[in-house]
Design a protein around this motif. Structure first.
Motif, PDB file in Angstrom:
ATOM      1  N   LEU A   1       0.798  -1.198   0.383  1.00 43.79           N
ATOM      2  CA  LEU A   1      -0.308  -0.127  -0.560  1.00 43.79           C
ATOM      3  C   LEU A   1       1.035   1.599   0.201  1.00 43.79           C
ATOM      4  O   LEU A   1       0.567   1.781  -0.860  1.00 43.79           O
ATOM      5  N   LEU A   2       1.429   1.156   0.527  1.00 45.42           N
ATOM      6  CA  LEU A   2       2.590   2.599   0.520  1.00 45.42           C
ATOM      7  C   LEU A   2       3.786   2.431  -0.463  1.00 45.42           C
ATOM      8  O   LEU A   2       4.026   4.076  -1.198  1.00 45.42           O
ATOM      9  N   SER A   3       4.199   1.871  -1.543  1.00 44.90           N
ATOM     10  CA  SER A   3       4.881   1.571  -2.158  1.00 44.90           C
ATOM     11  C   SER A   3       4.377   1.774  -3.014  1.00 44.90           C
ATOM     12  O   SER A   3       4.530   2.951  -4.286  1.00 44.90           O
ATOM     13  N   VAL A   4       2.876   2.147  -3.133  1.00 46.48           N
ATOM     14  CA  VAL A   4       1.783   2.248  -4.282  1.00 46.48           C
ATOM     15  C   VAL A   4       1.665   3.620  -4.691  1.00 46.48           C
ATOM     16  O   VAL A   4       1.634   3.944  -5.211  1.00 46.48           O
ATOM     17  N   ARG A   5       1.208   4.114  -3.010  1.00 46.75           N
ATOM     18  CA  ARG A   5       1.077   5.558  -3.333  1.00 46.75           C
ATOM     19  C   ARG A   5       2.475   6.306  -2.811  1.00 46.75           C
ATOM     20  O   ARG A   5       2.268   7.203  -3.974  1.00 46.75           O
ATOM     21  N   LEU A   6       3.417   6.128  -2.873  1.00 44.01           N
ATOM     22  CA  LEU A   6       4.941   6.513  -2.622  1.00 44.01           C
ATOM     23  C   LEU A   6       5.140   6.487  -4.283  1.00 44.01           C
ATOM     24  O   LEU A   6       5.552   7.976  -5.060  1.00 44.01           O
ATOM     25  N   ALA A   7       4.999   5.238  -5.155  1.00 47.06           N
ATOM     26  CA  ALA A   7       5.492   5.553  -6.452  1.00 47.06           C
ATOM     27  C   ALA A   7       4.366   6.263  -7.285  1.00 47.06           C
ATOM     28  O   ALA A   7       4.699   6.866  -8.322  1.00 47.06           O
ATOM     29  N   ARG A   8       3.089   6.486  -7.313  1.00 48.52           N
ATOM     30  CA  ARG A   8       2.391   7.249  -7.373  1.00 48.52           C
ATOM     31  C   ARG A   8       2.460   8.468  -7.298  1.00 48.52           C
ATOM     32  O   ARG A   8       2.369   9.355  -8.234  1.00 48.52           O
ATOM     33  N   TRP A   9       2.919   8.778  -6.216  1.00 47.73           N
ATOM     34  CA  TRP A   9       3.581  10.755  -5.795  1.00 47.73           C
ATOM     35  C   TRP A   9       4.156  10.971  -6.375  1.00 47.73           C
ATOM     36  O   TRP A   9       4.355  11.713  -7.150  1.00 47.73           O
ATOM     37  N   VAL A  10       5.796   9.800  -6.640  1.00 51.12           N
ATOM     38  CA  VAL A  10       6.429  10.524  -7.382  1.00 51.12           C
ATOM     39  C   VAL A  10       6.328  10.371  -8.869  1.00 51.12           C
ATOM     40  O   VAL A  10       6.378  10.717 -10.083  1.00 51.12           O
ATOM     41  N   SER A  11       5.357   9.161  -9.183  1.00 53.33           N
ATOM     42  CA  SER A  11       5.630   9.261 -11.083  1.00 53.33           C
ATOM     43  C   SER A  11       4.278  10.240 -11.535  1.00 53.33           C
ATOM     44  O   SER A  11       4.499  10.096 -12.747  1.00 53.33           O
ATOM     45  N   ARG A  12       3.165  10.691 -10.743  1.00 48.56           N
ATOM     46  CA  ARG A  12       2.053  11.067 -11.480  1.00 48.56           C
ATOM     47  C   ARG A  12       2.756  12.287 -12.264  1.00 48.56           C
ATOM     48  O   ARG A  12       2.351  12.448 -12.773  1.00 48.56           O
ATOM     49  N   PRO A  13       3.114  13.163 -11.064  1.00 48.19           N
ATOM     50  CA  PRO A  13       3.931  14.598 -11.719  1.00 48.19           C
ATOM     51  C   PRO A  13       4.673  14.281 -12.860  1.00 48.19           C
ATOM     52  O   PRO A  13       4.406  15.014 -13.866  1.00 48.19           O
ATOM     53  N   LEU A  14       5.629  13.005 -13.002  1.00 48.23           N
ATOM     54  CA  LEU A  14       5.709  13.199 -13.956  1.00 48.23           C
ATOM     55  C   LEU A  14       5.518  12.160 -15.334  1.00 48.23           C
ATOM     56  O   LEU A  14       5.535  12.994 -16.054  1.00 48.23           O
ATOM     57  N   SER A  15       4.348  11.602 -15.137  1.00 46.67           N
ATOM     58  CA  SER A  15       2.978  11.966 -16.048  1.00 46.67           C
ATOM     59  C   SER A  15       2.493  13.085 -16.407  1.00 46.67           C
ATOM     60  O   SER A  15       2.411  13.195 -17.997  1.00 46.67           O
ATOM     61  N   THR A  16       1.889  13.749 -16.005  1.00 51.18           N
ATOM     62  CA  THR A  16       1.470  15.243 -16.219  1.00 51.18           C
ATOM     63  C   THR A  16       2.380  15.552 -16.997  1.00 51.18           C
ATOM     64  O   THR A  16       2.286  16.430 -18.067  1.00 51.18           O
ATOM     65  N   LEU A  17       3.758  15.838 -16.140  1.00 50.46           N
ATOM     66  CA  LEU A  17       4.992  16.545 -17.050  1.00 50.46           C
ATOM     67  C   LEU A  17       4.877  16.156 -18.265  1.00 50.46           C
ATOM     68  O   LEU A  17       5.315  16.807 -19.523  1.00 50.46           O
ATOM     69  N   ASP A  18       4.783  14.796 -18.300  1.00 53.21           N
ATOM     70  CA  ASP A  18       5.297  13.699 -19.987  1.00 53.21           C
ATOM     71  C   ASP A  18       4.123  14.356 -21.255  1.00 53.21           C
ATOM     72  O   ASP A  18       4.603  14.402 -21.952  1.00 53.21           O
ATOM     73  N   VAL A  19       2.977  14.402 -19.830  1.00 53.28           N
ATOM     74  CA  VAL A  19       2.166  14.890 -21.065  1.00 53.28           C
ATOM     75  C   VAL A  19       1.815  16.638 -21.613  1.00 53.28           C
ATOM     76  O   VAL A  19       2.174  16.427 -22.854  1.00 53.28           O
TER      77      VAL A  19
ATOM     78  N   GLU B   1       0.567  25.803 -22.901  1.00 55.25           N
ATOM     79  CA  GLU B   1       0.937  24.275 -22.117  1.00 55.25           C
ATOM     80  C   GLU B   1       1.408  24.746 -20.809  1.00 55.25           C
ATOM     81  O   GLU B   1       3.160  25.079 -21.222  1.00 55.25           O
ATOM     82  N   ARG B   2       1.458  24.310 -20.212  1.00 53.05           N
ATOM     83  CA  ARG B   2       1.858  24.382 -18.560  1.00 53.05           C
ATOM     84  C   ARG B   2       1.789  23.438 -17.708  1.00 53.05           C
ATOM     85  O   ARG B   2       0.408  22.403 -17.950  1.00 53.05           O
ATOM     86  N   ALA B   3       2.833  22.655 -16.738  1.00 54.35           N
ATOM     87  CA  ALA B   3       3.168  21.247 -15.758  1.00 54.35           C
ATOM     88  C   ALA B   3       2.402  22.080 -14.460  1.00 54.35           C
ATOM     89  O   ALA B   3       2.445  23.017 -14.517  1.00 54.35           O
ATOM     90  N   ASP B   4       1.814  20.977 -13.796  1.00 52.17           N
ATOM     91  CA  ASP B   4       1.707  20.830 -12.934  1.00 52.17           C
ATOM     92  C   ASP B   4       2.921  21.379 -11.464  1.00 52.17           C
ATOM     93  O   ASP B   4       3.343  20.804 -11.876  1.00 52.17           O
ATOM     94  N   VAL B   5       3.045  22.439 -11.146  1.00 52.90           N
ATOM     95  CA  VAL B   5       3.899  22.715  -9.990  1.00 52.90           C
ATOM     96  C   VAL B   5       3.892  22.433  -8.598  1.00 52.90           C
ATOM     97  O   VAL B   5       4.487  22.820  -7.622  1.00 52.90           O
ATOM     98  N   GLY B   6       3.094  22.066  -8.294  1.00 45.32           N
ATOM     99  CA  GLY B   6       2.241  21.945  -7.319  1.00 45.32           C
ATOM    100  C   GLY B   6       2.071  20.392  -6.469  1.00 45.32           C
ATOM    101  O   GLY B   6       1.587  20.020  -4.971  1.00 45.32           O
ATOM    102  N   ALA B   7       2.892  19.607  -7.277  1.00 41.68           N
ATOM    103  CA  ALA B   7       2.225  18.244  -7.449  1.00 41.68           C
ATOM    104  C   ALA B   7       3.815  17.408  -6.910  1.00 41.68           C
ATOM    105  O   ALA B   7       4.548  17.641  -8.081  1.00 41.68           O
ATOM    106  N   GLY B   8       3.941  16.219  -5.874  1.00 36.63           N
ATOM    107  CA  GLY B   8       5.586  15.148  -6.186  1.00 36.63           C
ATOM    108  C   GLY B   8       6.235  16.118  -5.361  1.00 36.63           C
ATOM    109  O   GLY B   8       6.371  17.104  -4.490  1.00 36.63           O
ATOM    110  N   PRO B   9       7.868  15.197  -5.454  1.00 37.19           N
ATOM    111  CA  PRO B   9       8.541  15.278  -4.610  1.00 37.19           C
ATOM    112  C   PRO B   9       9.226  17.167  -5.100  1.00 37.19           C
ATOM    113  O   PRO B   9       8.644  17.630  -6.411  1.00 37.19           O
TER     114      PRO B   9
END
Length: 462
Positions: A172-190, A202-210
Motif C-alpha cells: 500500500l505504501l509503495s503504491v502510494r509512494l510510486a504514484r506520488w512520484v510518477s503521477r507528476p512525471l506523467s503529467t509533465l510528460d503529457v 501548455e504548462r505543467a503542474d508545479v504543486g504536486a510530487g517531490p
C-alpha cells in the motif's frame, strides 16, 4: 515507473521480512522445544524422587503411586524400573514401556545421560532414581508432542500473519509512494508532448510530487514560456516583414506595368527585364518567408491520407505539366495509407517537389509519384527523368540557396526538408535509374488501432 518503484519496494520489504521474521520464528521454535523438554524432564524427576524413596529407602509406594496418578491425569505415561531393569510400577498407558524404554533404562542405570527420542508424535524422557552414578532405579516418562506442535504451529502462523500484514502495508505504501512520484512525471510528460505538438500555452503542474519534480516542472514552465515568447516574436517579425516587403514590391510592379504599357523599343525591353527581376524578387521573398515559417512550425499531427493528397496534387499540376509537354502520373493505385503530419504540410511538400521537377524536366519528360509502406512508416517517391544532380549538389540541396545552378530561388528543397523533419520524417535524394532525380520521403505512419495497417505491402525502390 509506478510498477518499477512498487516492485522494488515490495522485493526489498520481502527480503527484510524474511531476514527478520524467519530467524525470530526459528528462535522461538527452538525455545519452545527446550521449554517443553525441560517441563517433561522436571515431571520425570518428580516421579523419580518419589520412586527413590520406595526403591532405596524401602518406604511404602504410596507417594510413588500418587505421582504416577498425577502424571496420568496430566496426560503422561510413566513407568518405574529397579536396578535390574524390571518394571516396578506404571500408569495405565504403556507408552513408557517396551524396547525403546528398556534401552533408555539401560543407559540410565549405566550412568549415562541418554538422548531422548521423538517418535510417532511423542517425546520420551528417562531419569535416574537417586544418584546419577549409583541409581536405585530409573523412571521413563512419555509425553505427547501435540501441545508442542500446536505451539510451534501458532508461532509460525503468527509469523506468517505478521509477514503478510507487513507485506500488505508495504504494498500500500509503495503504491502510494510510486504514484506520488510518477503521477507528476506523467503529467509533465503529457505537457511536454503537447508543447512539442504546438500547444505553446501548455504548462505543467508545479504543486504536486517531490521537491525535485516540482523544480523540474517549474523549469519546464520557464522554458515553455520563453519558447512561446520566442515563437510569437518570430511570427510577428515574419508577418511584419511579409507586409513591409510585399506592399512596396506590389506597388513597384504596378508602376512598371503602367510604364511598360506605353513604352517602345529599348525602353520597353529594359522595363520588361525590370519586371522579370521584380517577379524574381517576389518569388525570393515568398520562398524566404516560407522557409522561415517552416523552421518555426510546431505542428500538431493530424491524420493525412497520402493517396488522396497525391491524387489531388497530380490533378492540380497536370495542366501546368501538359503545357510544358511533361507527363505527370501516379505509378499505381497503392494502398490507403495515413501519415501523421501537420495540416497542409504534405500538400506544400508535394507542390514544391512537383514545381521543381516540372522546371527541371525537359519537354517530353515524365514525373512519377509513388507511395507505399517502408518499415514502420510511409515512403513517398517523386521520380523524374530530368538532368539529375551531381553528388556535390545533392549534398547541399536541402540548404538555403544550396544549389547555385537551380533555375528558381533555390529554396524549394529547403522548405521540403524543414517540413518533413519537423514532422519527424526524413528526406533524401537519389539517382533515378536511367537518369534523373528521385526524392525519397519517409513519413511517420498514423497510429491505427487493431494493427490493420501491418498487412499493407512494402514499397520497393527501383
Amino acid at each position: 515507473m509506478t510498477r518499477r518503484i512498487t516492485w522494488t519496494l515490495l522485493v526489498l520489504t520481502s527480503v527484510l521480512l524474511v531476514l527478520a521474521v524467519v530467524p525470530l520464528a526459528v528462535s522461538l521454535t527452538a525455545r519452545e522445544r527446550v521449554a517443553y523438554r525441560d517441563s517433561q524432564r522436571a515431571a520425570t524427576r518428580v516421579v523419580a524422587a518419589a520412586a527413590e524413596e520406595h526403591l532405596s529407602d524401602n518406604k511404602p509406594p504410596t507417594v510413588m503411586r500418587q505421582e504416577l496418578d498425577a502424571a496420568a491425569r496430566a496426560g503422561d505415561c510413566a513407568a518405574v524400573y529397579d536396578t535390574s531393569g524390571r518394571m516396578v510400577a506404571s500408569t495405565a498407558c504403556t507408552a513408557a514401556q517396551g524396547e525403546e524404554a528398556a534401552e533408555l533404562v539401560k543407559d540410565v542405570l549405566a550412568g549415562h545421560e541418554p538422548e531422548p527420542p521423538e517418535n510417532e508424535g511423542r517425546l520420551v524422557a528417562a531419569e535416574p532414581a537417586g544418584e546419577v552414578h549409583r541409581p536405585a532405579g530409573a523412571v521413563v516418562l512419555a509425553r505427547s508432542a501435540g501441545p508442542l506442535d500446536t505451539r510451534i504451529a501458532a508461532i509460525w502462523g503468527w509469523s506468517a500473519a505478521i509477514g503478510v500484514a507487513g507485506l500488505a502495508a508495504s504494498a500500500l505504501l509503495s503504491v502510494r509512494l510510486a504514484r506520488w512520484v510518477s503521477r507528476p512525471l506523467s503529467t509533465l510528460d503529457v505537457s511536454a508532448r503537447r508543447l512539442g505538438e504546438g500547444a505553446l500555452d501548455e504548462r505543467a503542474d508545479v504543486g504536486a510530487g517531490p521537491p525535485e519534480v516540482r523544480r523540474l516542472a517549474a523549469t519546464f514552465n520557464t522554458m515553455a514560456a520563453r519558447t512561446e515568447a520566442l515563437v510569437h516574436g518570430h511570427r510577428a517579425v515574419i508577418a511584419d516583414v511579409s507586409h513591409q516587403l510585399r506592399t512596396p514590391l506590389t506597388a513597384l510592379r504596378l508602376r512598371l506595368d503602367v510604364l511598360a504599357a506605353g513604352a517602345e523599343g529599348v525602353t520597353a525591353a529594359e522595363l520588361g527585364a525590370a519586371q522579370e527581376e521584380i517577379a524574381r524578387l517576389s518569388r525570393l521573398v515568398d520562398g524566404l518567408l516560407a522557409v522561415a515559417r517552416a523552421e518555426q512550425t510546431a505542428p500538431r499531427p493530424t491524420a493525412v491520407r497520402v493517396d488522396e493528397v497525391v491524387a489531388e496534387r497530380v490533378a492540380a499540376w497536370s495542366p501546368v505539366a501538359e503545357e510544358r509537354d511533361v507527363r505527370l502520373t501516379v505509378s499505381s493505385d497503392g494502398p490507403a495509407l495515413t501519415v501523421a503530419l501537420g495540416a497542409g504540410h504534405l500538400e506544400q511538400i508535394l507542390d514544391n517537389l512537383i514545381a521543381n521537377a516540372v522546371d527541371a524536366v525537359p519537354e517530353g519528360g515524365s514525373i512519377t509519384l509513388d507511395r507505399g509502406r517502408a518499415g514502420d512508416g510511409v515512403r513517398v517517391l517523386v521520380r523524374d527523368d530530368g538532368p539529375g544532380m551531381t553528388d556535390e549538389a545533392k549534398a547541399v540541396a536541402f540548404r538555403r540557396f544550396g544549389n547555385p545552378k537551380a533555375r528558381g530561388a533555390g529554396l524549394g528543397l529547403a522548405i521540403v526538408h524543414r517540413l518533413v523533419t519537423v514532422n519527424g520524417g526524413t528526406a533524401g535524394l537519389e539517382d533515378t535509374p536511367g537518369g534523373g532525380l528521385t526524392v525519397v520521403l519517409d513519413l511517420p505512419l498514423w497510429p491505427e488501432r487493431g494493427g490493420a495497417s501491418r498487412s499493407l505491402p512494402v514499397l520497393k525502390e527501383t
